[in-house]
Write an enzyme that holds these catalytic residues in place. Sequence first.
Site, mmCIF file in Angstrom:
data_model
loop_
_atom_site.group_PDB
_atom_site.id
_atom_site.type_symbol
_atom_site.label_atom_id
_atom_site.label_comp_id
_atom_site.label_asym_id
_atom_site.label_seq_id
_atom_site.Cartn_x
_atom_site.Cartn_y
_atom_site.Cartn_z
ATOM 1 N N SER A 166 -3.151 7.419 -3.392
ATOM 2 C CA SER A 166 -3.785 6.366 -2.609
ATOM 3 C C SER A 166 -3.403 6.563 -1.142
ATOM 4 C CB SER A 166 -3.286 5.013 -3.126
ATOM 5 O OG SER A 166 -3.890 3.946 -2.440
ATOM 6 N N LYS A 167 -4.045 5.860 -0.262
ATOM 7 C CA LYS A 167 -3.644 5.888 1.149
ATOM 8 C C LYS A 167 -4.280 4.702 1.848
ATOM 9 C CE LYS A 167 -1.259 8.482 4.042
ATOM 10 N NZ LYS A 167 -0.114 9.359 3.768
ATOM 11 N N GLY A 168 -3.632 4.240 2.907
ATOM 12 C CA GLY A 168 -4.193 3.125 3.657
ATOM 13 C C GLY A 168 -4.098 3.392 5.135
#
Length: 476
Positions: free
Chosen positions: A106-108
Amino acid sequence: MTEPKETSFRESVDLMFNRAVALMDLPPGLEEKIRVCNSTYTVRFGVRLRGQIHTFTGYRSVHSEHMEPVKGGIRYAMGVNQDEVEALAALMTYKCALVEAPFGGSKGGLRIDPRDYDEHELELITRRFAYELIKRDLIDPAQNVPAPDMGTGEREMAWIADQYARMNTTDINARACVTGKPLNAGGIAGRVEATGRGVQYALREFFRHPEDMAIAGLTGDLDGKRVIVQGLGNVGYHAASFLRDEDGCKIIGIIERDGALVDARGLDVNAVRDWIAKHKGVKGFPGADYVENGATVLEEACDILIPAALEGVIHRGNAARIKAPLIIEAANGPITAGADDILRDKGVVIIPDMYANAGGVTVSYFEWVKNLSHIRFGRMQRRAEEARTAMLINELERLSADRGLGWTLSPGFKEQYLRGSDELELVRSGLDDTMRTAYQSMRAVWHAREDVKDLRTAAYIVSIGKVAASYRAKGI
Ligand code: NAD
């Protein structure tokens, strides 16, 4: 003939993925399932600052949920966009698989320049962003666990953890909702240094394999090697200072936002860091040459080049001029797919990002486990370990005295040997083991297969193989 166009970060990751899967024997459906990004959530939210409402745009992308929780940093930078976040989320999937951290990717990101806001404003913005993600389970100890990335650190992670705890007052595992927290807020010793430390361990492992060094035309060990580093932030600073202070490398170039410093005798990394903190840039640092167009220093002669700032800095336009025989990608995606081809043709060895900067997620994994177990590593064993070691030493000394041998252990050795491991030592040991094992898994593929010409392709093959095995085991 027209020049081939430069690929975006996301296209580069896809191209590198495709290059690897072409050498694997995966059913086409599964290949597609692994490649695609499962979902990306975009949020626009307002925060009242300085008497008016400011609107911010943030993202949280989930690339693969073959394992949960999914994991990946939150970046604060003006360049943040959906494509970038998705590319970074994909890299997280492969990175976690490669180093056997049991997470999906995931990444934000938040499109913001943190330098434009004071601490209180940043707290308001971070808490509001966290609120938006928490209420959609995009921050959750069992489902999605962020960490620091460019522009964020312990402080932001502590705000996020607190925001989650406020919204989930009965969740006993609340602290495990985010990693990279300060020690007093449920963090772990050695997390801040972890990514830079991992870069150091990766290089040490590379230099344990003369066959690999020979491919880069390098000999000897790290001592005296000339290093150029781009970005003296969390990752670049720690990598450079450990390599200098513990391995004897010479940091001959430091490239920052406002230019670069060059000194063939080696730069004092701590002094440069202090200078940047005070003067907001490297310009004016005494005793070194200043180069205004910092990016040109990437092209200077050195033994090891460490891009540790941002993506796409080595591209078709400068790749042919790069002189370093060894590049370790401390940043994510610093080399575009086009540049990667040029460098490979030149015989440059690239230690790829998904491995090179995996120290951060590895120690984040340890922190998450610590939070779930609610106990500091080593707390139960340390004194028991010391007592057993003391028993052995005492017995040896007694035997020596009984037989009149007169053996005594040197006090320094005795003290060191008798000391049980604390959390920091255990974390470093776990990280070192992870970096060594993962390197060996990549190099085994690199050397065993004629059709695998570089470490990056090998890394993708190892990690995609692991993700595919997880999907198969789930019956997908
Ligand atoms: P950071 O914000 O602490 O540091 C980034 C540094 O790069 C800063 O010193 C900044 O001034 C400098 N910089 C920015 N633009 C630049 C430019 N154009 N030229 C030269 N220098 C420039 O960020 P970080 O956490 O050290 O992350 C750096 C890279 O490492 C990113 O690609 C990130 O995704 C990756 N990474 C970070 C972690 C982590 O644990 N922090 C983990 C894995 C990967």
